[in-house]
Scaffold this active site. Structure first.
Site, PDB file in Angstrom:
ATOM      1  CE  LYS A   1      38.485  -8.392   3.410  1.00 20.80           C
ATOM      2  NZ  LYS A   1      38.431  -7.180   4.257  1.00 20.80           N
TER       3      LYS A   1
ATOM      4  CD  GLU B   1      35.316  10.736   1.761  1.00 22.47           C
ATOM      5  OE1 GLU B   1      34.301  10.551   2.453  1.00 22.47           O
ATOM      6  OE2 GLU B   1      35.775   9.879   0.977  1.00 22.47           O
TER       7      GLU B   1
ATOM      8  CB  CYS C   1      30.622   7.774   3.455  1.00 21.34           C
ATOM      9  SG  CYS C   1      29.006   7.137   3.942  1.00 21.34           S
TER      10      CYS C   1
ATOM     11  CD  GLU D   1      27.793   4.431   1.542  1.00 27.31           C
ATOM     12  OE1 GLU D   1      28.588   5.346   1.214  1.00 27.31           O
ATOM     13  OE2 GLU D   1      27.690   3.988   2.682  1.00 27.31           O
TER      14      GLU D   1
END
Length: 471
Positions: free
Chosen positions: A168, A372, A275, A241
């Site tokens: 997906k 972040e 990331c 992750e």
């Protein structure tokens, strides 16, 4: 851009419902994507379960041969797919080509890794081995920042070890992944790889689905926690992750003019939407002002614009929600009293463009440092004592990556090892290798992707004990 379809059991399918896909450089829809129903997901999972017994019986070499063909097909389609990837993600066209090329290589690289039994004991009592068996059906949920380069390794790892998979993609960037599914349907047996597109509801259906044995998710910490909670009901194996707030610590023995370009690239790659990009830059007070000057010059030189325009280095923030979030962090930064040395504002005109931004005289306790931002913004934080910098770098719920920059490699290695992160570098930041495991600690994830360790995350360990035959 033509029609787009799910791939279920080797066939193309539309959906009664559709949703718009936005070009972030223009802020308007440019295509529509089918929105998978629960019934379509059920059939995709059923197809994967039917395909699993025969797929797992194939040898590693046989499965690798299929993956090589898929990688070659993706390589051949780069010029066709790169404009689509730029349209939906926003990155410059040459970066889109690079992403597709890297993804194509992963089908080869990751399927070269040997998975062999571990011999635990072989003595007078008998032989004990730890073997690894395919899990069954994997579910992959991929993000919008580098959609193909993060889908390809999940597909490769699952299929190479003998699992089948349902993928997906993010609803922000589903189209290139659907096209990858179309390529695969001409290569792989039906049901081995299924690709279905939809929103957050589809992701929840996948994490709850009793027919899916493992979830591999890449995305935000908040969503990762929901994935883990949802998967717990069926005790799915889970690899997460998640986000990072990576710190880079620059010692006072480096030349700012030499190091700044690499730091800038590691912070602003993909407009900061990576990331493992540098999100916090700690610089020793002795070279602090000089480093800020170098970074400001680089930020002002970097051309921002539509990914189809020649010479563009940085594209837009990928979606309106993230764009608004970054602008909100910048507004909080202004109120904090920090100095915005350059940038700090949205660019005029259509699209989700934000100026490359360097912020000085800022510290922990602000959103820009503690969260972040995932955008083209870099806080540069002054420190005096390196032990204090290490402490401050570790004082976070994130733990994806970190780096130390110095001319003394032995000292750099010792300091980097003290960073609480899944990957640490010396004089480098950002990047994965197929033979090196990658993942985070703390709230930056669970498990690892890549290398033998990552492949085994798509398998079930089994102890086999065989007694010594009587004489």
């Amino acid at each position: 851009m033509g029609e787009f379809f799910h791939v279920i059991d080797g066939r193309l399918e539309g959906s009664g419902a559709r949703f718009d896909v936005i070009n972030p450089a223009r802020g308007v829809p440019f295509a529509q994507c089918p929105d998978a129903s629960r019934e379509q997901l059920d059939r995709a999972v059923e197809a994967a379960r039917r395909a699993f017994p025969s797929w797992r019986e194939r040898s590693f070499a046989d499965r690798r041969a299929y993956l090589l063909k898929l990688g070659q097909a993706l390589e051949a389609a780069i010029e066709e797919l790169a404009p689509l990837l730029t349209s939906e993600q926003g990155k410059p066209l040459d970066r889109a080509r690079d992403e597709l090329k890297r993804a194509a290589a992963q089908f080869d690289d990751l399927s070269r890794i040997d998975i062999k039994p571990d011999l635990l004991r072989d003595d007078a009592q008998g032989r004990v081995e730890l073997r690894y068996r395919p899990l069954g059906v994997a579910g992959a949920i991929t993000p919008w920042n580098v959609p193909i380069v993060l889908a390809a390794p999940k597909i490769t790892q699952a299929l190479y070890v003998g699992d089948t998979i349902v993928v997906k993609p993010s609803p922000y960037t589903p189209l290139t992944t659907l096209k990858l599914g179309e390529l695969a349907r001409h290569i792989l047996p039906p049901g081995v790889l299924n690709v279905v597109a939809g929103g957050n509801e589809l992701g929840q259906w996948m994490t709850e689905h009793p027919g899916i044995d493992k979830i591999s998710f890449t995305g935000s910490v908040a969503t990762g926690k929901r994935v883990l909670a949802s998967a717990a009901a069926t005790l799915k194996r889970v690899t997460l992750e998640l986000g990072g707030n990576d710190a880079a610590i620059v010692l006072d023995d480096v030349d700012p003019a030499q190091v700044a370009p690499r730091l800038f690239q590691a912070a602003f790659v993909n407009s900061g939407q990576v990331c493992m990009a540098i999100k916090r830059l700690y610089v020793h007070e002795r070279i602090y002002d000089a480093m800020c000057d170098e970074l400001v010059a680089l930020a002002r030189q970097a051309r921002v614009g539509d990914g189809f325009d020649p010479g563009v280095a940085l594209g837009p923030v990928q979606n309106k929600m993230q764009y608004d979030r970054v602008l909100g962090i910048l507004e909080d930064t202004r109120r904090s009293g920090a100095r915005i040395l350059t940038g700090g504002r949205a660019l005029p005109g259509p699209g989700y463009f934000i100026e490359p931004t360097i912020v000085a005289d800022i510290a922990e306790g602000t959103r820009l440092v503690d969260e972040e931002p995932f955008g083209p913004v870099l806080p540069v934080i002054r420190y005096t004592d390196v032990d204090d910098a290490i402490r401050r770098a570790n004082d976070t719920r994130f733990g994806l990556g970190g780096s130390v920059w110095t001319n003394d490699l032995a000292r750099g290695e010792a300091l980097a090892a003290r960073l609480e992160a899944g990957t640490v570098w010396v004089n480098h930041h950002v990047g994965t290798e197929p033979t090196v495991p990658f993942g985070g600690c703390k709230e930056s994830g669970l498990g690892r992707e890549y290398a033998e360790l990552g492949l085994k995350g798509y398998m079930e360990a089994q102890v086999v004990k065989v007694p010594r035959a009587p004489r």
